[in-house]
Write an enzyme that holds these catalytic residues in place. Structure first.
Site, mmCIF file in Angstrom:
data_model
loop_
_atom_site.group_PDB
_atom_site.id
_atom_site.type_symbol
_atom_site.label_atom_id
_atom_site.label_comp_id
_atom_site.label_asym_id
_atom_site.label_seq_id
_atom_site.Cartn_x
_atom_site.Cartn_y
_atom_site.Cartn_z
ATOM 1 N N LYS A 101 83.595 131.679 -87.320
ATOM 2 C CA LYS A 101 83.207 133.060 -87.587
ATOM 3 C C LYS A 101 81.689 133.258 -87.509
ATOM 4 C CE LYS A 101 87.284 133.980 -90.438
ATOM 5 N NZ LYS A 101 87.749 134.408 -91.771
ATOM 6 N N TYR A 105 92.902 141.546 -85.990
ATOM 7 C CA TYR A 105 93.295 141.542 -87.404
ATOM 8 C C TYR A 105 94.175 142.740 -87.777
ATOM 9 C CZ TYR A 105 90.171 137.627 -88.319
ATOM 10 O OH TYR A 105 89.583 136.386 -88.327
ATOM 11 N N ASN A 162 83.991 133.117 -94.899
ATOM 12 C CA ASN A 162 84.574 131.800 -95.157
ATOM 13 C C ASN A 162 84.579 130.876 -93.937
ATOM 14 O OD1 ASN A 162 86.735 132.743 -93.631
ATOM 15 N ND2 ASN A 162 88.007 133.181 -95.409
ATOM 16 N N ARG A 191 85.871 124.795 -95.563
ATOM 17 C CA ARG A 191 85.440 125.923 -96.393
ATOM 18 C C ARG A 191 84.756 125.464 -97.678
ATOM 19 N NH1 ARG A 191 90.799 129.403 -95.046
ATOM 20 N NH2 ARG A 191 89.964 130.571 -93.280
ATOM 21 N N HIS A 225 88.584 130.699 -89.134
ATOM 22 C CA HIS A 225 89.943 131.234 -89.121
ATOM 23 C C HIS A 225 90.882 130.146 -88.615
ATOM 24 C CE1 HIS A 225 93.349 133.865 -88.117
ATOM 25 N NE2 HIS A 225 93.436 133.148 -87.016
ATOM 26 N N PHE A 266 90.642 145.220 -97.622
ATOM 27 C CA PHE A 266 89.501 144.482 -97.057
ATOM 28 C C PHE A 266 89.374 144.619 -95.542
ATOM 29 C CE2 PHE A 266 93.049 141.444 -97.353
ATOM 30 C CZ PHE A 266 93.130 140.999 -96.044
ATOM 31 N N GLU A 309 97.848 134.528 -81.177
ATOM 32 C CA GLU A 309 96.397 134.595 -81.368
ATOM 33 C C GLU A 309 95.644 133.921 -80.226
ATOM 34 O OE1 GLU A 309 96.482 134.785 -86.251
ATOM 35 O OE2 GLU A 309 95.753 132.971 -85.284
#
Length: 143
Positions: free
Chosen positions: A11, A51, A114, A104, A117, A59, A128
């Protein structure tokens, strides 16, 4: 046991912290083979599409904003039992609850930022992976 495919995304916080190499090395040391990888920046539309399953969650807006805030590195990984093994390697979504030694626990700052993914099922791993990579971009096993 069959080889499974999973998608991971390093990320924007991972990229900003200059941890691409460190995290990728840990993934490879755990026995995962990288089959596709690229550095990219998601638009809000692309992040929102990826997402979309979380669209009704409170969120969602923050997640889309974060994921489109900078470069990220999606990768297709393969290994026997890839989904469960990768979820164990990365640790709980909340780094405060992640087991010691997980990605993490070592590198994430918060539940929202975090680092990484990981797909949560074989089917989602396939879906995905296809979101980011056409099958022609996936490196086949070499004999």
């Amino acid at each position: 046991m069959a080889v499974e495919r999973t998608l991971t995304i390093l990320k924007p916080d991972c990229v900003r912290k200059k941890l691409i190499g460190t995290v990728t090395a840990q993934i490879q040391e755990a026995g995962f083979e990288i089959k596709a990888m690229k550095l990219t920046r998601l638009t809000e539309d692309t992040a929102g599409g990826f997402y979309a399953v979380h669209k009704e969650r409170p969120f969602f807006g923050e997640l889309v904003e974060f994921m489109s805030s900078g470069a990220c590195v999606p990768m297709i990984l393969e290994k026997e039992n890839a989904i469960a093994d990768f979820r164990e390697l990365i640790g709980a979504t909340n780094p405060e609850e992640a087991a010691e030694g997980t990605i993490r626990a070592k590198f994430a700052d918060s539940i929202g930022e975090n680092i990484i993914h990981g797909s949560d099922s074989v089917e989602n791993g396939r879906l995905e992976a296809a979101y980011f990579f056409p099958e022609s971009d996936v490196v086949a096993n070499e004999a």
